[in-house]
Every structure is written in structure tokens, then in C-alpha cells.
Design an enzyme around this catalytic site. Structure first.
Site, PDB file in Angstrom:
ATOM      1  CD  GLU A 207      -2.969   1.146   2.247  1.00 47.79           C
ATOM      2  OE1 GLU A 207      -3.667   2.148   2.453  1.00 47.79           O
ATOM      3  OE2 GLU A 207      -3.162   0.057   2.823  1.00 47.79           O
ATOM      4  CE  LYS A 223      -9.614   0.357   6.007  1.00 52.79           C
ATOM      5  NZ  LYS A 223      -9.002  -0.617   6.896  1.00 52.79           N
TER       6      LYS A 223
END
Length: 411
Positions: A207, A223
């Protein structure tokens, strides 16, 4: 090179380094020039002091919209930068949470140069043995925390909170080869190893917290997680809960980005794209903006740390809930780790990350909680996220108890 400042640790020469997000052409020939590290007892503003330290070593980052245009091959290449979750919370003006369970600095900056000589390699590592994992909370305690967040959402205090659990295990031997293997996991965009006296951080994060290249800021919040099967991908794409959770964080990241961007330039280039990390599908979006004139590194860190995908929304209210509910601090997990160069920076969010101090190995994992969260499913999701990290560490092999520990000073 000498420096009498007590907070600067000078490096031993010609030790090969492999920090996360270092430029590919420079890997294998980076040597440490100097480092600075910060703990809360040191006082002062860690963001400002980081910018000042890097400027003193040739990385002048007071205006990121006007980066250096020339990379001196004989000078400083760039620096690894680590900011813990607790330090990020401090920079954001939020609750720092429980104490760090690992004996690590909260901020570290390590300056590197190039070498054309063959760097010295560390002595062969002693095999290591890991003891039994001790969890910071049991599944029923984790589930109760999920329920507490849902109650807070029902009262209108928050929209989403990311809850993170921790586990630790004692060890003997040298853990650094095991940590280094984390960086080779599939999808580890920020794979690498950062070490210091008596500690080490191994990262397998996919990420992007914040990247800046050619005047463009980019963040890629993740997410939503499912097993990497055909059915898992279909379920993730169809989940209204996961999409709602994801879009809340995209909106939060857009707001954070707007604080450091030219007015009106924030845009979402990719929304809820499903990508793979190890044996998991993850939903990822891409948010971009044009960097504002006069933005310095310190202000950028204050705007983006800690990452919204590991806090929740609103960010400060979520940090309050995290401080109330999580039994131990996040340490090296859920922070920032990456590279700061003359003409770009690239910091990953330290999910899928492990750390070791002189006594134990530590891992962290969690997930975002919304009104629609099922407590048992959230517990299972956190276990799925930490499983590849634990398995990679365990693949190092074992050795009998009593093997000498790894050295507490840099090799």
C-alpha cells in the site's frame, strides 16, 4: 564523518543496505552515511527535525514542488524514512494510543550514498528459533472491540475505525534474514529491510501512503479483503459493506490530499480496483493531486500520517477510539516506511510488516470496522492478513534454545 549531536548515529562504512522503495538502479550499492532517530523523550517536533536533519545532509525538502533536478552520483542518493503509527498520531494531533510493545525508535531517517566498491556483507547469520506467539488479545476480546466500535458508530461518534491486534514471540539467533524474506512476498510494493542498533523492521506492504513524482501526489488506499479465489473476488466486488468501507477511506484520503495539493486538483483515477497480495484479493483505489507550491516534507508528513486506511473516519475521532480499545501500541505496524530522494519520495504504509527488538519478534494486523461489520468475520480477516507474514518468518527454520542472540549494534 563526525557529528557531535547525540541524536545522530553515524554509520559504519560499506555495509550493503536494502531499504524499501529505494531506486532500483541503486539497489545493491547503497551505503549508510548517517542516521537520525527520535523517541518521545527526545522532545521537539519530529516532522520538523526530520526535515532539518535531511537538509543538513544535502536533501533540501522545504519546497517539494521544486525538487532538485540533478542527482550527484558521488553524493547523497537519498534516505530511508520510517514514521511509526504513534508518531503519525502525534503529528496529526490525535491520541497516540498504548505504549509501543517493541523497543524501537518512533522516527528514523537514514541517509545513503553510493559505492563502487564491493560492499561488505554481514557475517553469516546464526540460525534463529522463534517461540510461541502471544496475542495481545484473544478472539473474544477482539470481537468485543468490534462491537464497541459499532456502538460508537451508532452514537454518531465515528463512521469507521480500524482495529489492529498484535502478537509477539521470543526468539534466539539472527532474525534479519527472515525479515528480509518478507520483502520478496508477491505484491510487496514496499518490500525491504530497515535495521538499527538492536532492532529491525521487515516490510511486505503493497500500500502506497504517499508518493510524489514530477509534481504529482499519489496515494493508493487499500480497504476490503477476501481469499484469492474466483469466489473470493466475486464476493469482494459484490460486497456493499466492503465498498462502503472503502469509499469512506477514499473520501478521507481526498481530504488529506487537499491539504497539501493545489486547489481543485484532487482526483480519483481508479476506484475499488481488485488486486492480489499473496493469497488475498484486496480493493485498492488511486487518488492523485498536483503538489502545492511551498509544501515542505514536515507539512506533508503532518497531513498524511497516520494513513487513513488504518485509522478510520473522522481521523481524530477514530484515533480516540483506537487509543481506548487497542491493548498495546501499533509499533512498526500501520506507520510509514519508504524512500526520500532529491527529486521524489515514495512512502509505503506499514501493513504486512514485522519488527524485532532485542527480545521478541512482533507482528500486527487488523481491519476497518463499520456498522455492517460482523465481529467474527473481522477476527477471521485479521488472521488471514497476518498468516502470510507469520508463515514467512517461520520458514526461516529453527535452532535449539540457547543459540546466541543477534548483535545489538549494527553490523
Amino acid at each position: 564523518m563526525t557529528n557531535n549531536r547525540p541524536d545522530v548515529v553515524e554509520a559504519l562504512p560499506l555495509v550493503v543496505a536494502d531499504p524499501p522503495a529505494a531506486p532500483e538502479p541503486c539497489r545493491g550499492r547503497l551505503v549508510e552515511r548517517a542516521r537520525w532517530q527520535w523517541r518521545p523523550a527526545d522532545g521537539g517536533d519530529p516532522a520538523t527535525r526530520t526535515e532539518e536533519f535531511l537538509a543538513a545532509h544535502g536533501l533540501r525538502l522545504h519546497d517539494l514542488a521544486r525538487p532538485a533536478t540533478r542527482h550527484d552520483p558521488d553524493g547523497v542518493c537519498g534516505a530511508a524514512l520510517y514514521v511509526s503509527a504513534a508518531a503519525g498520531a502525534l503529528l496529526a494531533g490525535g491520541a497516540p494510543g498504548a505504549a509501543n510493545p517493541a523497543d524501537l525508535p518512533e522516527v528514523v531517517a537514514v541517509v545513503y550514498g553510493h559505492t563502487t566498491a564491493a560492499p561488505a556483507r554481514p557475517q553469516p547469520a546464526t540460525p534463529w528459533w522463534r517461540g510461541t506467539w502471544t496475542e495481545s488479545w484473544q478472539p473474544h476480546q477482539h470481537a468485543a472491540a468490534v462491537t464497541a466500535v459499532r456502538d460508537a458508530i451508532g452514537r454518531g461518534e465515528v463512521y469507521q475505525v480500524n482495529l489492529v491486534g498484535h502478537a509477539a514471540a521470543t526468539y534466539t539467533g539472527d532474525p534479519r534474514p527472515a525479515l528480509a524474506r518478507l520483502g520478496r512476498l508477491p505484491g510487496a510494493r514496499y518490500g525491504g529491510l530497515l535495521t538499527g542498533p538492536g532492532w529491525a523492521i521487515g516490510c511486505a506492504s503493497p500500500e502506497t501512503l504517499i508518493e510524489l513524482r514530477h509534481g504529482t501526489l499519489t496515494t493508493r488506499p487499500i480497504k476490503g479483503t477476501r481469499p484469492a479465489t474466483t469466489a473470493g473476488r466475486a464476493d469482494l466486488l459484490a460486497s456493499a459493506k466492503e465498498r462502503a468501507e472503502h469509499i469512506m477511506i477514499v473520501d478521507l484520503e481526498r481530504n488529506d490530499m487537499a491539504r497539501i495539493a493545489r486547489t481543485g486538483s484532487v482526483r480519483v483515477d481508479d476506484l475499488f480496483a481488485v488486486r492480489r497480495w499473496c493469497d488475498l484479493w484486496q480493493a485498492e483505489s488511486t487518488v492523485r493531486a498536483d503538489v502545492a507550491d511551498g509544501l515542505g516534507l514536515a507539512d506533508l508528513l503532518r497531513a498524511v500520517c497516520p494513513g487513513g486506511s488504518v485509522t478510520g473516519a473522522p481521523k481524530l475521532a477514530a484515533l480516540d477510539r483506537i487509543a481506548d480499545l487497542e491493548p498495546v501500541g501499533r509499533g512498526a505496524g500501520m506507520g510509514a516506511l519508504g524512500w526520500v530522494g532529491h527529486d521524489h519520495l515514495d512512502l509505503g504504509l506499514t501493513i504486512r510488516t514485522a519488527a524485532m527488538d532485542a527480545h521478541a519478534v512482533h507482528v500486527w494486523a487488523g481491519g476497518g470496522i463499520t456498522w455492517d461489520s460482523d465481529p467474527d468475520a473481522e477476527v477471521a480477516e485479521a488472521a488471514a492478513k497476518t498468516a502470510p507474514v507469520r508463515a514467512t518468518l517461520d520458514a526461516a527454520g529453527s535452532t535449539p534454545r540457547g543459540t546466541r542472540p543477534w548483535p545489538t549494534s549494527r553490523p
